[in-house]
Design an enzyme around this catalytic site. Structure first.
Site, PDB file in Angstrom:
ATOM      1  N   ASP A  74      -6.387 -33.448  29.564  1.00  0.00           N
ATOM      2  CA  ASP A  74      -7.554 -33.556  30.248  1.00  0.00           C
ATOM      3  C   ASP A  74      -7.113 -33.166  31.704  1.00  0.00           C
ATOM      4  OD1 ASP A  74      -9.425 -34.333  31.992  1.00  0.00           O
ATOM      5  OD2 ASP A  74      -9.712 -36.608  30.808  1.00  0.00           O
ATOM      6  N   CYS A 116     -14.469 -45.604  34.888  1.00  0.00           N
ATOM      7  CA  CYS A 116     -14.713 -45.266  33.274  1.00  0.00           C
ATOM      8  C   CYS A 116     -13.070 -45.352  32.548  1.00  0.00           C
ATOM      9  CB  CYS A 116     -15.075 -44.077  33.141  1.00  0.00           C
ATOM     10  SG  CYS A 116     -16.814 -43.693  33.684  1.00  0.00           S
ATOM     11  N   GLN A 163      -8.977 -34.161  36.746  1.00  0.00           N
ATOM     12  CA  GLN A 163      -8.281 -34.674  38.261  1.00  0.00           C
ATOM     13  C   GLN A 163      -7.163 -33.813  38.775  1.00  0.00           C
ATOM     14  OE1 GLN A 163      -9.966 -36.597  39.971  1.00  0.00           O
ATOM     15  NE2 GLN A 163     -11.296 -37.689  38.635  1.00  0.00           N
ATOM     16  N   HIS A 193      -9.246 -41.838  30.786  1.00  0.00           N
ATOM     17  CA  HIS A 193     -10.873 -41.899  31.136  1.00  0.00           C
ATOM     18  C   HIS A 193     -11.578 -42.137  29.688  1.00  0.00           C
ATOM     19  CE1 HIS A 193     -14.936 -40.506  32.386  1.00  0.00           C
ATOM     20  NE2 HIS A 193     -14.337 -40.576  33.588  1.00  0.00           N
ATOM     21  N   LYS A 230     -15.894 -31.090  39.940  1.00  0.00           N
ATOM     22  CA  LYS A 230     -15.035 -31.889  40.400  1.00  0.00           C
ATOM     23  C   LYS A 230     -14.055 -30.779  41.257  1.00  0.00           C
ATOM     24  CE  LYS A 230     -14.393 -35.513  37.327  1.00  0.00           C
ATOM     25  NZ  LYS A 230     -15.228 -36.712  38.136  1.00  0.00           N
TER      26      LYS A 230
HETATM   27  N1  PMP Z   1     -11.469 -37.281  32.477  1.00  0.00           N
HETATM   28  C1  PMP Z   1     -11.185 -37.645  33.779  1.00  0.00           C
HETATM   29  C2  PMP Z   1      -9.826 -37.728  34.276  1.00  0.00           C
HETATM   30  C3  PMP Z   1     -12.146 -37.890  34.722  1.00  0.00           C
HETATM   31  O1  PMP Z   1     -11.848 -38.265  36.095  1.00  0.00           O
HETATM   32  C4  PMP Z   1     -13.682 -37.531  34.521  1.00  0.00           C
HETATM   33  C5  PMP Z   1     -14.509 -37.810  35.572  1.00  0.00           C
HETATM   34  N2  PMP Z   1     -14.600 -38.860  36.239  1.00  0.00           N
HETATM   35  C6  PMP Z   1     -13.972 -37.108  33.177  1.00  0.00           C
HETATM   36  C7  PMP Z   1     -12.831 -36.960  32.387  1.00  0.00           C
HETATM   37  C8  PMP Z   1     -15.232 -37.025  32.766  1.00  0.00           C
HETATM   38  O2  PMP Z   1     -15.602 -35.693  33.410  1.00  0.00           O
HETATM   39  P1  PMP Z   1     -17.150 -35.147  33.406  1.00  0.00           P
HETATM   40  O3  PMP Z   1     -17.904 -36.443  33.546  1.00  0.00           O
HETATM   41  O4  PMP Z   1     -17.413 -34.169  34.288  1.00  0.00           O
HETATM   42  O5  PMP Z   1     -17.305 -35.043  32.125  1.00  0.00           O
END
Ligand code: PMP
Length: 408
Positions: A202, A366, A205, A125, A228
């Site tokens: 990270d 993203c 997910q 991401h 999430k």
């Molecule tokens: N890493 C991953 C794998 C994600 O899916 C996301 C959110 N789509 C993020 C980081 C960023 O998370 P946040 O916007 O809650 O900081």
């Protein structure tokens, strides 16, 4: 094991799910972007503001002590949830993004120099790319990228071959937000540790879908977001091993993170407060802990099992759609499904599905480097949670069929 009747009861906990949009039953398949909140989580926020709202840690009065205890209990709940040794290893942040920025800055300040390298994967991401790129720019370092095969599987041989004495950290996603792939992070960490390199995982997910044990993984850093995993927005977690956090400088300066301040010299507070400058979201942290307890009550293993059955069902049902191409097929996956249909732009599919009451996400999610790798403009992404049902998938597949007939 979760059955239909359990799901009916669970759905009643989420008021947002029972509304109609465009005169149709809402079908919410955008859980990878954010999950809906059970009523008890929202009530916890209300209760915090109505019953014990007062700034924490510095107060001697009753309400302040209540708020402090609630916040620190929440920290313990988070530690228990991911099986951390102790609550001091848990730093509250605004989310995954802030947690990664914290490490990129602070670890970068302490341990990284010109010519050093950070290793990440092509499926990250943007949150797990850009902070490292910024570090690389600041310190004249290099990013190295682990490639994947056409199914979305990491090439582990190439990963190991990339490691050298200049590699300072591996930053890798546990589960891809586009492909749903569960990466073999335990093996990735084991390989890194053989070379004495720390790993940041990270978990944005992963935590909502699979059991996470940071000790068993032996992760050096593990990050995720409350929103999430059925909690509120604006609260997230950085888990870090004490041996690293102790040696890393603060990320931000301000109240809470200090021991003493004079104009000549400031000394810093102990962990975890050294990394929590300013008033934290102590109402949010408590509601977040409530969400984790809610998940725990249902049971993460039952959730994973139910979501896997839903995903298998969806994969089977989607076979009737002409020219569908599922992006990412590694076998090891969560409930995220990305697809393309012929050369229809994902956005067109998303817009039409919305009019039929179905919320999916379209675009690059993203993860533009991953889209470039597959040479596609984006995907349509459905992501299921334990409150979704097979009936919703049937309705979705019928709607998609209709949309495709219109567009192909
Ligand atoms: N890493 C991953 C794998 C994600 O899916 C996301 C959110 N789509 C993020 C980081 C960023 O998370 P946040 O916007 O809650 O900081």
């Amino acid at each position: 094991m979760l059955h239909e009747k359990d799901i009916r009861k669970i759905r009643a906990d989420f008021p947002i799910l029972s509304q109609k949009i465009y005169d149709r039953e809402l079908i919410y398949f955008d859980n990878a972007a954010t999950t809906q909140k059970p009523e008890i989580v929202v009530k916890k926020i209300e209760n915090g503001y109505f019953r014990y709202n007062a700034n924490i840690h510095r107060g001697v009065h009753y309400l302040s002590q209540m708020a402090t205890d609630a916040h620190e209990d929440a920290r313990q709940t988070v530690a228990n949830f991911i099986k951390a040794d102790k609550k001091e290893d848990i730093i509250f942040t605004r989310g995954t993004t802030e947690a990664i920025n914290l490490v990129a800055f602070s670890f970068g300040e302490a341990f990284c120099w010109a010519g050093d390298e950070i290793v990440l994967s092509v499926m990250e991401h943007h949150s797990n790319i850009v902070p490292w790129q910024m570090l690389c720019k600041r310190k004249a370092m290099k990013l190295r990228v682990i490639p994947i095969d056409e199914n979305g599987k990491l090439y582990l041989d190439e990963y190991e071959a990339m490691l050298n004495e200049r590699t300072k950290l591996i930053a890798i996603t546990h589960v891809s937000n586009v492909l749903g792939t569960i990466n073999p992070v335990e093996q990735i960490i084991e390989i890194a540790h053989r070379h004495d390199i720390p790993v940041l995982v990270d978990g944005a997910q992963a935590v909502p879908h699979i059991a996470v044990d940071v000790k068993k993984l032996d992760a050096d850093f593990y990050v995720f977001s409350g929103h999430k995993v059925y909690g509120p927005t604006g609260v997230g977690v950085l888990y870090g091993k004490e041996k690293w956090l102790e040696r890393m400088p603060p990320y931000q300066g301000g109240g809470e993170m200090i021991a003493t301040v004079s104009f000549e010299k400031t000394t810093y507070n102990e962990l975890p407060f050294k990394f929590e400058a300013g008033t934290p979201d102590y109402i949010g942290s408590v509601a977040f802990a409530e969400a984790l307890e809610y998940v725990e009550k249902i049971g993460i293993k039952s959730i994973a099992d139910y979501e896997n059955r839903l995903t298998e069902y969806a994969l089977e049902r989607l076979k009737i759609i002409r020219n569908i191409r599922i992006i990412g097929n590694t076998g090891q996956r969560t409930s995220v499904l990305s697809f393309m249909i012929g050369d229809i732009h994902p956005y067109d599919i998303g817009i039409l599905l919305d009019k039929l009451g179905i919320a999916v996400r379209t675009g690059h999610h993203c993860a533009q480097p991953l889209m470039d790798y597959f040479n596609i403009p984006g995907t349509v992404r459905t992501s299921f949670a334990f409150y979704n049902t097979k009936e919703e998938i049937d309705t979705f597949v019928a709607a998609l069929q209709k949309v495709v007939d219109m567009l192909l």
